[in-house]
Design an enzyme around this catalytic site. Structure first.
Site, PDB file in Angstrom:
ATOM      1  N   ASN A  47     -10.718  23.702   3.007  1.00 54.60           N
ATOM      2  CA  ASN A  47     -11.617  22.777   3.701  1.00 54.60           C
ATOM      3  C   ASN A  47     -12.901  22.644   2.879  1.00 54.60           C
ATOM      4  O   ASN A  47     -13.596  23.637   2.642  1.00 54.60           O
ATOM      5  CB  ASN A  47     -11.904  23.332   5.109  1.00 54.60           C
ATOM      6  CG  ASN A  47     -12.832  22.430   5.900  1.00 54.60           C
ATOM      7  OD1 ASN A  47     -13.834  21.954   5.377  1.00 54.60           O
ATOM      8  ND2 ASN A  47     -12.508  22.204   7.161  1.00 54.60           N
ATOM      9  N   HIS A  62     -18.147  21.815   3.412  1.00 58.35           N
ATOM     10  CA  HIS A  62     -19.479  22.339   3.093  1.00 58.35           C
ATOM     11  C   HIS A  62     -19.921  22.047   1.660  1.00 58.35           C
ATOM     12  O   HIS A  62     -21.093  22.253   1.324  1.00 58.35           O
ATOM     13  CB  HIS A  62     -19.572  23.811   3.481  1.00 58.35           C
ATOM     14  CG  HIS A  62     -19.418  23.953   4.967  1.00 58.35           C
ATOM     15  ND1 HIS A  62     -20.223  23.273   5.854  1.00 58.35           N
ATOM     16  CD2 HIS A  62     -18.495  24.609   5.725  1.00 58.35           C
ATOM     17  CE1 HIS A  62     -19.833  23.531   7.090  1.00 58.35           C
ATOM     18  NE2 HIS A  62     -18.784  24.333   7.029  1.00 58.35           N
ATOM     19  N   HIS A 118     -13.160  17.277   7.498  1.00 58.67           N
ATOM     20  CA  HIS A 118     -13.406  16.941   8.901  1.00 58.67           C
ATOM     21  C   HIS A 118     -14.407  15.793   8.963  1.00 58.67           C
ATOM     22  O   HIS A 118     -15.587  15.974   8.635  1.00 58.67           O
ATOM     23  CB  HIS A 118     -13.964  18.179   9.618  1.00 58.67           C
ATOM     24  CG  HIS A 118     -14.164  18.011  11.088  1.00 58.67           C
ATOM     25  ND1 HIS A 118     -14.528  19.061  11.901  1.00 58.67           N
ATOM     26  CD2 HIS A 118     -14.050  16.944  11.909  1.00 58.67           C
ATOM     27  CE1 HIS A 118     -14.626  18.637  13.152  1.00 58.67           C
ATOM     28  NE2 HIS A 118     -14.360  17.351  13.175  1.00 58.67           N
ATOM     29  N   ARG A 127     -16.605  14.074  11.033  1.00 59.38           N
ATOM     30  CA  ARG A 127     -17.203  14.263  12.359  1.00 59.38           C
ATOM     31  C   ARG A 127     -17.854  12.970  12.830  1.00 59.38           C
ATOM     32  O   ARG A 127     -18.312  12.153  12.030  1.00 59.38           O
ATOM     33  CB  ARG A 127     -18.269  15.366  12.310  1.00 59.38           C
ATOM     34  CG  ARG A 127     -17.709  16.751  12.070  1.00 59.38           C
ATOM     35  CD  ARG A 127     -18.838  17.768  12.184  1.00 59.38           C
ATOM     36  NE  ARG A 127     -19.315  17.835  13.546  1.00 59.38           N
ATOM     37  CZ  ARG A 127     -18.959  18.769  14.429  1.00 59.38           C
ATOM     38  NH1 ARG A 127     -18.148  19.743  14.067  1.00 59.38           N
ATOM     39  NH2 ARG A 127     -19.426  18.746  15.639  1.00 59.38           N
ATOM     40  N   ARG A 138     -22.107  14.553   9.713  1.00 61.11           N
ATOM     41  CA  ARG A 138     -23.089  15.500   9.156  1.00 61.11           C
ATOM     42  C   ARG A 138     -22.707  15.973   7.752  1.00 61.11           C
ATOM     43  O   ARG A 138     -23.568  16.398   7.009  1.00 61.11           O
ATOM     44  CB  ARG A 138     -23.287  16.699  10.094  1.00 61.11           C
ATOM     45  CG  ARG A 138     -22.112  17.616  10.177  1.00 61.11           C
ATOM     46  CD  ARG A 138     -22.435  18.850  10.996  1.00 61.11           C
ATOM     47  NE  ARG A 138     -22.638  18.545  12.405  1.00 61.11           N
ATOM     48  CZ  ARG A 138     -22.480  19.444  13.381  1.00 61.11           C
ATOM     49  NH1 ARG A 138     -22.149  20.687  13.084  1.00 61.11           N
ATOM     50  NH2 ARG A 138     -22.660  19.129  14.635  1.00 61.11           N
ATOM     51  N   GLU A 148      -9.270  16.254   9.546  1.00 58.13           N
ATOM     52  CA  GLU A 148      -9.609  16.817  10.858  1.00 58.13           C
ATOM     53  C   GLU A 148     -10.460  15.795  11.587  1.00 58.13           C
ATOM     54  O   GLU A 148     -11.381  15.224  10.990  1.00 58.13           O
ATOM     55  CB  GLU A 148     -10.466  18.068  10.673  1.00 58.13           C
ATOM     56  CG  GLU A 148      -9.718  19.339  10.716  1.00 58.13           C
ATOM     57  CD  GLU A 148     -10.696  20.499  10.593  1.00 58.13           C
ATOM     58  OE1 GLU A 148     -11.820  20.420  11.107  1.00 58.13           O
ATOM     59  OE2 GLU A 148     -10.314  21.465   9.949  1.00 58.13           O
ATOM     60  N   THR A 157     -16.620  23.639  15.090  1.00 61.56           N
ATOM     61  CA  THR A 157     -15.685  23.427  16.189  1.00 61.56           C
ATOM     62  C   THR A 157     -15.605  24.672  17.075  1.00 61.56           C
ATOM     63  O   THR A 157     -15.311  25.757  16.592  1.00 61.56           O
ATOM     64  CB  THR A 157     -14.284  23.099  15.628  1.00 61.56           C
ATOM     65  OG1 THR A 157     -14.435  22.172  14.570  1.00 61.56           O
ATOM     66  CG2 THR A 157     -13.385  22.529  16.700  1.00 61.56           C
ATOM     67  N   GLU A 163      -2.437  24.197  15.112  1.00 65.32           N
ATOM     68  CA  GLU A 163      -3.258  25.122  14.326  1.00 65.32           C
ATOM     69  C   GLU A 163      -3.877  26.088  15.322  1.00 65.32           C
ATOM     70  O   GLU A 163      -4.636  25.677  16.212  1.00 65.32           O
ATOM     71  CB  GLU A 163      -4.336  24.374  13.541  1.00 65.32           C
ATOM     72  CG  GLU A 163      -5.181  25.343  12.710  1.00 65.32           C
ATOM     73  CD  GLU A 163      -6.081  24.637  11.700  1.00 65.32           C
ATOM     74  OE1 GLU A 163      -5.661  23.616  11.127  1.00 65.32           O
ATOM     75  OE2 GLU A 163      -7.208  25.128  11.505  1.00 65.32           O
ATOM     76  N   HIS A 168     -10.059  28.918  11.122  1.00 63.71           N
ATOM     77  CA  HIS A 168     -11.426  28.956  11.649  1.00 63.71           C
ATOM     78  C   HIS A 168     -12.013  30.361  11.579  1.00 63.71           C
ATOM     79  O   HIS A 168     -11.457  31.296  12.144  1.00 63.71           O
ATOM     80  CB  HIS A 168     -11.532  28.439  13.092  1.00 63.71           C
ATOM     81  CG  HIS A 168     -12.885  27.838  13.348  1.00 63.71           C
ATOM     82  ND1 HIS A 168     -13.996  28.599  13.546  1.00 63.71           N
ATOM     83  CD2 HIS A 168     -13.294  26.553  13.364  1.00 63.71           C
ATOM     84  CE1 HIS A 168     -15.033  27.791  13.693  1.00 63.71           C
ATOM     85  NE2 HIS A 168     -14.637  26.551  13.584  1.00 63.71           N
TER      86      HIS A 168
HETATM   87  N1  PXP Z   1      -9.596  24.598  11.158  1.00 65.27           N
HETATM   88  C1  PXP Z   1     -10.301  23.782  11.985  1.00 65.27           C
HETATM   89  C2  PXP Z   1      -9.540  23.030  13.009  1.00 65.27           C
HETATM   90  C3  PXP Z   1     -11.685  23.634  11.840  1.00 65.27           C
HETATM   91  O1  PXP Z   1     -12.365  22.822  12.685  1.00 65.27           O
HETATM   92  C4  PXP Z   1     -12.343  24.311  10.807  1.00 65.27           C
HETATM   93  C5  PXP Z   1     -13.815  24.115  10.601  1.00 65.27           C
HETATM   94  O2  PXP Z   1     -14.045  22.797  10.196  1.00 65.27           O
HETATM   95  C6  PXP Z   1     -11.579  25.140   9.975  1.00 65.27           C
HETATM   96  C7  PXP Z   1     -10.214  25.286  10.182  1.00 65.27           C
HETATM   97  C8  PXP Z   1     -12.191  25.898   8.842  1.00 65.27           C
HETATM   98  O3  PXP Z   1     -13.054  26.841   9.366  1.00 65.27           O
HETATM   99  P1  PXP Z   1     -13.975  27.703   8.399  1.00 65.27           P
HETATM  100  O4  PXP Z   1     -14.897  26.743   7.720  1.00 65.27           O
HETATM  101  O5  PXP Z   1     -14.652  28.649   9.329  1.00 65.27           O
HETATM  102  O6  PXP Z   1     -13.063  28.374   7.411  1.00 65.27           O
END
Ligand code: PXP
Length: 247
Positions: free
Chosen positions: A12, A15, A48, A50, A54, A75, A106, A156, A195
């Site tokens: 992901n 960031h 993601h 959003r 952001r 996402e 989330t 998930e 997550h």
């Molecule tokens: N899975 C989902 C559904 C999420 O919303 C997120 C955060 O965007 C992640 C995985 C990844 O989470 P993390 O950034 O804490 O690894």
């Protein structure tokens, strides 16, 4: 298939965009991050989009669709606006998540039981667009049953509670996740998880045999500050693989 081949890492990259958006610059180049992550073992790229934009912007999704050579996982909340965007972008997967504007990230899984007909409609529309849908859910057997009933091919499992707990409470949550993974697989669902996972807590989750893919973002981007994104991705993949092989 060997156990090590059976677990995928979806990286992901939200960031990376967070850093860019903090100053409104064009760097760091998100597509360079995509290429680097893929070159170093990412099996898929997750972003993601959003509602508040952001971090990931609409153009990032379209750019990623052109650049990603593995699989692109979008996402998103199950809103009209996002379904329309997903139909236009054409990601390989969509992971539907609950979204609240004020949250840091989330929080909690989808209310699949309460929002059953709205989610069933979203699953049907995205599936018709050729997109495989995943539902981000708590490790709760009833929620998994309804997820299968409304036609989602994947779930998930939310690992956020596991990541936030310690000691016996974390062990109890791990047991819930293990049980949920088994039940979801018996229901014919592909089981993913994610997550809050990081280098120290990923092992027990990666060792769960039914889990096909982990989606991990924050910890990898944070580690990349010190070792670079490529090595950060490789290290995570190595930890996942080692845990799966030792299981
Ligand atoms: N899975 C989902 C559904 C999420 O919303 C997120 C955060 O965007 C992640 C995985 C990844 O989470 P993390 O950034 O804490 O690894």
């Amino acid at each position: 298939m060997s156990p090590s081949a059976a677990i995928r890492l979806g990286v992901n990259l939200d960031h990376v965009a967070t850093i860019r958006q903090a100053r409104g610059t064009t760097y760091p180049d998100l597509m360079e991050a995509v290429r680097t992550a893929e070159a170093h073992g990412a099996d898929g790229i997750t972003m993601h989009l959003r509602e508040d934009r952001r971090h990931i912007q609409d153009h990032d999704m379209y750019d990623a669709r052109r650049v990603v050579t593995t699989t692109l996982n979008m996402e998103m909340a199950a809103t009209e606006e996002m379904i329309y965007t997903a139909e236009a972008v054409g990601p390989d997967f969509c992971c539907l998540v609950p979204e609240r504007r004020e949250e840091l990230t989330t929080e909690g899984g989808l209310d699949v039981i309460g929002q059953r007909s709205r989610l069933a409609d979203a699953v049907a529309r995205l599936t018709a667009a050729g997109i495989r849908v995943s539902l981000f859910v708590e490790p709760d057997p009833r929620v998994l049953e309804v997820s299968a009933e409304i036609g989602a091919p994947m779930v998930e499992l939310h690992t956020g509670a596991y990541a936030n707990l310690s000691g016996g409470a974390a062990e109890a949550e791990l047991t819930r996740i293990r049980d949920a993974a088994r039940i979801a697989a018996e229901l014919g669902l592909q089981v993913n998880a994610g997550h809050g996972l990081h280098y120290e807590n990923v092992g027990p989750i990666a060792a769960i045999p039914q889990i096909a893919e982990l989606n991990i973002g924050h910890a990898i981007v944070a580690r990349a500050i010190f070792v670079g994104l490529g090595r950060a991705v490789r290290e995570m993949k190595d930890r996942m693989r080692a845990a799966r092989e030792a299981a």
